[in-house]
Design a protein around this motif. Structure first.
Motif, PDB file in Angstrom:
ATOM      1  N   LEU A  78       0.807  -1.100   0.100  1.00 56.90           N
ATOM      2  CA  LEU A  78       0.134  -0.113   0.028  1.00 56.90           C
ATOM      3  C   LEU A  78       0.837   1.255  -0.034  1.00 56.90           C
ATOM      4  O   LEU A  78       0.688   2.270  -0.630  1.00 56.90           O
ATOM      5  CB  LEU A  78      -0.912   0.114   1.518  1.00 56.90           C
ATOM      6  CG  LEU A  78      -2.086  -0.930   1.147  1.00 56.90           C
ATOM      7  CD1 LEU A  78      -2.865  -1.043   2.304  1.00 56.90           C
ATOM      8  CD2 LEU A  78      -3.130  -0.434   0.075  1.00 56.90           C
ATOM      9  N   THR A  79       1.789   1.266   0.806  1.00 55.29           N
ATOM     10  CA  THR A  79       2.839   2.369   0.854  1.00 55.29           C
ATOM     11  C   THR A  79       3.356   2.855  -0.586  1.00 55.29           C
ATOM     12  O   THR A  79       3.358   3.946  -1.110  1.00 55.29           O
ATOM     13  CB  THR A  79       3.869   2.181   1.746  1.00 55.29           C
ATOM     14  OG1 THR A  79       3.564   1.953   3.030  1.00 55.29           O
ATOM     15  CG2 THR A  79       4.943   3.194   1.847  1.00 55.29           C
ATOM     16  N   GLU A  80       4.020   1.635  -1.168  1.00 60.11           N
ATOM     17  CA  GLU A  80       4.600   1.705  -2.550  1.00 60.11           C
ATOM     18  C   GLU A  80       3.458   2.162  -3.626  1.00 60.11           C
ATOM     19  O   GLU A  80       3.790   2.928  -4.727  1.00 60.11           O
ATOM     20  CB  GLU A  80       5.638   0.580  -2.936  1.00 60.11           C
ATOM     21  CG  GLU A  80       6.624   0.394  -1.684  1.00 60.11           C
ATOM     22  CD  GLU A  80       7.466   1.624  -1.879  1.00 60.11           C
ATOM     23  OE1 GLU A  80       7.774   2.121  -2.966  1.00 60.11           O
ATOM     24  OE2 GLU A  80       7.842   2.027  -0.698  1.00 60.11           O
ATOM     25  N   PHE A  81       2.408   1.135  -3.541  1.00 54.39           N
ATOM     26  CA  PHE A  81       1.356   1.712  -4.675  1.00 54.39           C
ATOM     27  C   PHE A  81       0.958   2.953  -4.560  1.00 54.39           C
ATOM     28  O   PHE A  81       0.405   3.502  -5.610  1.00 54.39           O
ATOM     29  CB  PHE A  81       0.289   0.489  -4.336  1.00 54.39           C
ATOM     30  CG  PHE A  81      -0.886   0.510  -5.533  1.00 54.39           C
ATOM     31  CD1 PHE A  81      -0.542   0.094  -6.931  1.00 54.39           C
ATOM     32  CD2 PHE A  81      -2.183   0.963  -5.046  1.00 54.39           C
ATOM     33  CE1 PHE A  81      -1.523  -0.044  -7.588  1.00 54.39           C
ATOM     34  CE2 PHE A  81      -3.044   0.850  -6.220  1.00 54.39           C
ATOM     35  CZ  PHE A  81      -2.595   0.419  -7.685  1.00 54.39           C
ATOM     36  N   SER A  82       0.694   3.520  -3.389  1.00 54.16           N
ATOM     37  CA  SER A  82       0.083   4.703  -3.326  1.00 54.16           C
ATOM     38  C   SER A  82       0.931   5.803  -4.010  1.00 54.16           C
ATOM     39  O   SER A  82       0.411   6.774  -4.326  1.00 54.16           O
ATOM     40  CB  SER A  82       0.008   5.309  -1.707  1.00 54.16           C
ATOM     41  OG  SER A  82      -0.676   4.515  -1.027  1.00 54.16           O
ATOM     42  N   LYS A  83       2.347   5.407  -4.225  1.00 58.95           N
ATOM     43  CA  LYS A  83       3.156   6.417  -4.851  1.00 58.95           C
ATOM     44  C   LYS A  83       2.986   6.410  -6.372  1.00 58.95           C
ATOM     45  O   LYS A  83       3.392   7.547  -6.843  1.00 58.95           O
ATOM     46  CB  LYS A  83       4.712   6.050  -4.731  1.00 58.95           C
ATOM     47  CG  LYS A  83       4.958   6.095  -2.944  1.00 58.95           C
ATOM     48  CD  LYS A  83       6.494   5.656  -2.638  1.00 58.95           C
ATOM     49  CE  LYS A  83       6.613   5.871  -1.142  1.00 58.95           C
ATOM     50  NZ  LYS A  83       8.035   5.078  -1.076  1.00 58.95           N
ATOM     51  N   ILE A  84       2.652   5.364  -6.727  1.00 59.11           N
ATOM     52  CA  ILE A  84       2.335   5.126  -8.351  1.00 59.11           C
ATOM     53  C   ILE A  84       1.047   5.198  -9.083  1.00 59.11           C
ATOM     54  O   ILE A  84       0.794   4.962 -10.034  1.00 59.11           O
ATOM     55  CB  ILE A  84       3.257   4.041  -8.761  1.00 59.11           C
ATOM     56  CG1 ILE A  84       2.636   2.679  -8.061  1.00 59.11           C
ATOM     57  CG2 ILE A  84       4.643   4.021  -8.374  1.00 59.11           C
ATOM     58  CD1 ILE A  84       2.856   1.424  -8.807  1.00 59.11           C
ATOM     59  N   LYS A  85       0.178   5.211  -7.994  1.00 55.57           N
ATOM     60  CA  LYS A  85      -1.194   4.966  -8.711  1.00 55.57           C
ATOM     61  C   LYS A  85      -1.683   6.110  -9.427  1.00 55.57           C
ATOM     62  O   LYS A  85      -2.474   5.646 -10.358  1.00 55.57           O
ATOM     63  CB  LYS A  85      -2.300   4.747  -7.429  1.00 55.57           C
ATOM     64  CG  LYS A  85      -3.709   4.498  -7.713  1.00 55.57           C
ATOM     65  CD  LYS A  85      -4.645   4.485  -6.843  1.00 55.57           C
ATOM     66  CE  LYS A  85      -6.092   3.994  -7.101  1.00 55.57           C
ATOM     67  NZ  LYS A  85      -6.713   4.873  -8.042  1.00 55.57           N
TER      68      LYS A  85
END
Length: 133
Positions: A78-85
């Motif tokens: 979730l932390t990383e996906f939030s950066k690229i969504k």
């Protein structure tokens, strides 16, 4: 029930859960395809690669994310996906699906912008009907 959901993504390391959810999606004809990743790292690699692709990559419209997995757990994803969504062109509904009933986990997940909802395992038939409207 016919839907316009072309692809669903399951990010979970539990093969029984994956088979059950995949079968329900198939039987109810909720989606044309189901992609599976056994941990957050595999899924994140896919999403990052889809951003880099010049040709169109089918990004799932619905993601079911478990929290407890090896390699990269759901929180890290979730932390990383939030950066690229925002770099992904398609609208994606991301549901955290966990056996945890701890209010701290539920509230923490719901506070993350990319999370559409928190659902406690096991998923019920009503959950699918509500999520795939």
């Amino acid at each position: 029930m016919s839907q316009n959901i072309e692809s669903v993504c399951i990010i979970d390391d539990d093969s029984i859960y994956i088979n059950l959810v995949s079968k329900i999606i198939e039987i109810k004809r909720l989606s044309e395809s189901v992609m599976v990743f056994n941990n957050g790292k595999e899924a994140l690699d896919f999403f990052q690669a889809s951003i880099q692709e010049t040709k169109t990559v089918d990004v799932p419209q619905v993601i079911f994310l478990d929290l407890n997995m090896p390699v990269m757990d759901g929180w890290e994803f979730l932390t990383e996906f939030s950066k690229i969504k925002n770099e992904l062109q398609d609208k994606i509904d991301l549901y955290v699906v966990s056996s945890s009933i701890d209010d701290r986990d539920i509230n923490r997940a719901k506070a993350i912008d990319v999370v559409s909802d928190y659902i406690t395992k096991p998923l019920q038939s009503e959950d699918f009907e509500r999520l795939f409207r």
